[in-house]
Design a protein around this motif. Sequence first.
Motif, short mmCIF file in Angstrom:
data_model
loop_
_atom_site.label_atom_id
_atom_site.label_comp_id
_atom_site.label_asym_id
_atom_site.label_seq_id
_atom_site.Cartn_x
_atom_site.Cartn_y
_atom_site.Cartn_z
N UNK A 246 21.33 -15.10 -6.07
CA UNK A 246 22.10 -13.93 -6.52
C UNK A 246 23.12 -14.32 -7.59
N UNK A 247 23.38 -13.39 -8.49
CA UNK A 247 24.34 -13.64 -9.56
C UNK A 247 25.78 -13.44 -9.10
N UNK A 248 25.97 -12.56 -8.14
CA UNK A 248 27.35 -12.25 -7.78
C UNK A 248 27.97 -11.32 -8.81
N UNK A 249 29.27 -11.14 -8.69
CA UNK A 249 29.91 -10.20 -9.62
C UNK A 249 31.38 -10.54 -9.84
N UNK A 250 31.72 -10.74 -11.11
CA UNK A 250 33.11 -10.85 -11.53
C UNK A 250 33.34 -9.67 -12.47
N UNK A 251 33.73 -8.52 -11.93
CA UNK A 251 33.70 -7.26 -12.70
C UNK A 251 34.73 -7.19 -13.82
N UNK A 252 34.38 -6.40 -14.83
CA UNK A 252 35.28 -6.12 -15.95
C UNK A 252 35.27 -4.61 -16.19
N UNK A 253 36.09 -4.17 -17.12
CA UNK A 253 36.15 -2.75 -17.46
C UNK A 253 34.81 -2.28 -18.02
N UNK A 254 34.22 -3.10 -18.90
CA UNK A 254 32.92 -2.72 -19.48
C UNK A 254 31.84 -2.65 -18.41
N UNK A 255 31.89 -3.57 -17.46
CA UNK A 255 30.88 -3.56 -16.39
C UNK A 255 30.91 -2.24 -15.64
N UNK A 256 32.09 -1.76 -15.28
CA UNK A 256 32.17 -0.51 -14.53
C UNK A 256 31.70 0.67 -15.37
N UNK A 257 32.04 0.65 -16.66
CA UNK A 257 31.62 1.75 -17.53
C UNK A 257 30.10 1.79 -17.65
N UNK A 258 29.49 0.60 -17.78
CA UNK A 258 28.03 0.54 -17.95
C UNK A 258 27.29 0.91 -16.68
N UNK A 259 27.84 0.54 -15.53
CA UNK A 259 27.12 0.73 -14.27
C UNK A 259 27.45 2.03 -13.55
N UNK A 260 28.66 2.55 -13.76
CA UNK A 260 29.07 3.76 -13.05
C UNK A 260 29.49 4.89 -13.99
N UNK A 261 29.54 4.56 -15.29
CA UNK A 261 30.01 5.53 -16.28
C UNK A 261 31.38 6.08 -15.89
N UNK A 262 32.24 5.17 -15.43
CA UNK A 262 33.60 5.52 -15.05
C UNK A 262 34.56 4.53 -15.68
N UNK A 263 35.77 5.00 -15.94
CA UNK A 263 36.80 4.12 -16.49
C UNK A 263 37.39 3.26 -15.38
N UNK A 264 37.77 2.06 -15.76
CA UNK A 264 38.45 1.15 -14.83
C UNK A 264 39.85 1.68 -14.57
N UNK A 265 40.29 1.66 -13.33
CA UNK A 265 41.63 2.12 -12.98
C UNK A 265 42.43 0.95 -12.42
N UNK A 266 43.72 1.09 -12.40
CA UNK A 266 44.58 -0.01 -11.98
C UNK A 266 44.33 -0.41 -10.53
N UNK A 267 43.93 0.57 -9.72
CA UNK A 267 43.64 0.25 -8.32
C UNK A 267 42.46 -0.70 -8.18
N UNK A 268 41.51 -0.63 -9.12
CA UNK A 268 40.39 -1.57 -9.10
C UNK A 268 40.88 -3.00 -9.31
N UNK A 269 41.84 -3.16 -10.20
CA UNK A 269 42.40 -4.49 -10.45
C UNK A 269 43.13 -5.02 -9.23
N UNK A 270 43.89 -4.15 -8.57
CA UNK A 270 44.63 -4.56 -7.38
C UNK A 270 43.66 -5.00 -6.29
#
Length: 647
Positions: A420-444
């Motif tokens: 498995x690749x695992x996941x180190x998410x970024x803002x672009x990753x969330x936009x590409x996979x969920x079509x949603x903007x990254x929010x500060x709660x995601x970072x927390x």
Amino acid sequence: MKRSAREDAASTRRLTRRALLIGGAQVAFGGMLALRMRYMQVDQADEFRLLAEENRVKVRLFPPARGALFDRNGAVIAKNEPSYRIIITPEDAGDVEMVIRRLSHLIDLDPEDLAKARKEIAQNAPFRPVTLADRVSWEAISRVAVNAPALPGITPEVGLSRQYPLGPDLAHVAGYVGPVSDYDLSKIDAPDQLLLIPRFQIGKVGVEAKLEDDLRGKAGNKQVEVNSAGREMRELNRREGQPGANLQLTIDHRLQNYVQARLGRESAAAVIIDCDSGDILCAASAPSFDPNLFVRGISVRDYRELTENKYRPLANKAVQGLYPPGSTFKMVTVLAALEAGEVTPEETVYCPGHMEVANRRFHCWKRAGHGQVDLMASLRESCDVYYYELALRVGIEKISAMAEKLGLGQRYDLPMSAIARGRAPTKDWKKQNFDQDWVVGDTVNASIGQGFVLASPLQLAVMTARMASGNHVAPRLIKSVDGVEQPIEAATPLDINPNHLRMVRRAMYSVTNHRKGTAYKSRIIADAMHMAGKTGTSQVRNITAEERRRGVTRNEDLPWERRDHALFVNFAPYNNPKYAVAVVVEHGGGGSTAAAPIARDITLQALYDGEPPLEAYPKAARSKVKAQQERLRRERRDFLNRESDRA
């Protein structure tokens, strides 16, 4: 009326021309026949001689010996054993059913095998051999050979079949072989003719599958003379095949055996990596299974037992399992903050037990809070609020970049299945996979290894080895091929300030050796073998505000599948890191109670290269450890006895 002399002469001339034309045509035709006969008898003599020979000479392929698998110390992981079988070639047999009836009077034929053979005969070309009986005794082979004249198309053969002497210990690493299926053939554009040999075995998963081309070898062949009935009369020529390569893995089977036993009946995984070479000494996944069941085709009942087990014994959790890393990810966050200059080791953050971010309350695991904490105390006591604060300062992009630098979010090029690749998410990753903007709660959430962050035990072990050594450690599974040592990737320093790594290592040391450390009870007290580590507990369910008001339900009071995952990573010895360890216990509860004791025990087993003395453990744990060691020794003896009886 009488013709004149002139008319007679003209008639004669016409007849002469016609005769000449006909004669010329006859001569030309005869010449062409002569030339054709010469061409066929002289120029093409060798070709027609070969065609004539092929009417009485047949070429038989025979499979090469499959390469063996060994552990780093030379112990056999996978080998070949003689296997006797009876095959039938339909075009040589004539009346197939009559021949089968005659054969059934000589040896016992399994109805299920016969049904499978009849199906293969109906689906395949008549010249393709089909296995009627496998793993037959030498006595049965002898009876068939003696009665050969009455059994046209029947051939007794001796071949090689795969055996895994260590049983379940290395099932997920080595994998297993099985008969070639139509699905296997459909994935290959130009299948090797070897794959068409009846019940030929190829790798299905693990090293057996990933290095199939190296292990398979090259086919040999023999030319045999046959009579008009197609019966083999004598062998004319033989060309030996090329055996497959023998592979030596970096795995230590004794350590692997201990870890599998220590994981016991848990749904868990553990990985041990050499901090210098990157050698994977152990990659255990529990529960395991017996790969010998798959070699000749597993029964429906046995397969159902494996697939319906909620602990998923067929999954290689060590490399395939992905889990929120929980607090084991906190080293990533603090290193990102240190490298970005957003925090100093002495700076403190106040933890009241929660933090308000964007109108949402993020809680610390300690409801009353930790008060003022610095870097050392935050890792030692695993304060969540400290990392919430760092996340707000440094941002997800730098945290993700640090995670990848330490080995997370990567698929390693190793010969194991479903890595498995695992996941180190970024803002672009969330936009590409969920079509949603990254929010500060995601970072927390990401700062404490929750939310979108996912890692495998292998990746966590690599992360720990890199932090321990300060080098770009790359995992390695193949030690040598046919005795030739495989190159080790040159260790290059990580692009991380060595002082920052030193601070984090010191904090990890306090996790296991300071009285307030979350893993203090699982420490190693043997001199020069102290370990540094980090506990982790990752949630698999949401805790509502109502549940928090009345008190969070304890893990032991929840159904197994709703309990938290337990994690622990460590390296040892602290002053001279040799091994890095990662343990994940699915739905095990707390990392300090479920994963840390296992990691401590297998670390000691690796350091002592065998059973460690009780003096290496804290006094309070020795009686429990002694009983555990006796139980594991007893279970090992029972396992060896069962394997001996099976062999």
